[in-house]
Design an enzyme around this catalytic site. Sequence first.
Site: not given
Length: 477
Positions: A296, A283, A116, A291, A331, A289, A162
């Site tokens: 992400e 991609s 313990n 990315n 853990k 592409k 916003h």
Amino acid sequence: MNISEPIERLWGGRFKTGPSAALKALSRSDPSFFRLAPYDLAGSRAHAQELRRAQILTEEELQQLLGEMDTLQAQYLAGEIGPSQDDEDVHTFLERELTQRLGATGGKLRAGRSRNDQAANDLRLFLRDKARTLTHAVIDLQNALIEQADAHTRSVTAGFTHLQPAQPVVFAHHLLAHAQSIYRDVDRLVDWDRRSARSPLGAAALAGSAICVRPELSAVELGYDAPCENSIDAVASRDHVAEFVFIASMLSVNLSRLSEEVILWTTRQFGWVVLDDGYATGSSIMPQKKNSDIAELTRGKAGRLIGNLGGLLATLKSLPLAYNRDLAEDKIAAFDSIDTLELVLPAMAGMIRTMQVNVAEMRRQAPLGFTLATEVADWLALRGIPFSEAHEITGALVRTCEEQGIELGEVSVATLAQVDARLEASVLEHVTLDAAVAARSGYGGTAPARVEEQITRLRAAIDRQTAWAADYRGPSW
């Protein structure tokens, strides 16, 4: 069982039969738990010193144990030895090894302690160590943000509320907003460590030890400030683990917010930032592409760290004192959170440090959406017009510009007078990007001079955090 035989478990004398296969499978520690072996050995070294003070060990036996523990640790870290399938946990593994090597002397080490207080100590030492490791990784990201900010104290861009264009700011100010929130996460680790620098060794199962009665000495040997005040609390509480996992989850949330903005900045619609090829992906079907996968993945993993915190709190909420086996879940939450951050932080630092900022495009977009409208209202207010009225006048001016299809900086003197006679031509001197950011010259504002001062203060604060992380006096390996 003869003491020289391999120990398969640290309990069982009162049982007629051994554990079932199902119990053994459920009870065995997750493989990731065995990473605590160096910390368990550190606790065992301090405990051996306590046993010497209690005259359980002779000086010769103490030196035998200490020497063999050093050898055992070196072999474990080199991958030369490891736990067997029969080792229930890291404590069983290490005691088995010591008993096989030293016979009865190895078996003496169990006196006066319990799994313990061992388990509580191992994780506490591990977390105090990792608090410093994570601090260094976070500071690397902080430095990347500051390096970019230092290059853009006069690069004007649009600030948002916003997710709508609101007011002009310098890009450095925006980057430093992220740096400030991440700085506080490290400050939380520093504050966490102050509360967690208490040793649970000597608490034994829950009531304290009748053999190891100088826990304040072993606490110092392990780099703690003092032993825990209450032996039950020492083995039963995991609020320090939950707090650590909270800090990790809060850090991941702040990283996720930064990631979300990088994702936006790199879109064709924004065009503010271009990522280095080494920190972007392509991609499999669309050759054009590029990315922002690091951002992400970081954003996605934040959800996991939040889940680790929620799961741990749910585990803790109904546990009676003192120790319960449920606490093994601490853990799982801590290790996963730390492992995730140790992957994410270097990738984020590299991405931020190497990204290219399109200063011209940011400046082109900065006044769009009437972000300079507040300058008109402030100009009126500084001339004694009640701000409620100044707000209405400025709103009318914006409406007129919308009807004419122009921005505020393009408005004519005639149009100003048409909207309100109090809108004098001199207001146009204030309706510029540079004038707008320069006007925000209060402490913490976006004026370039204030931002440069902020960078200086933040660097000094980070230096203090770096010194804290480097000054750790935990157990030596």
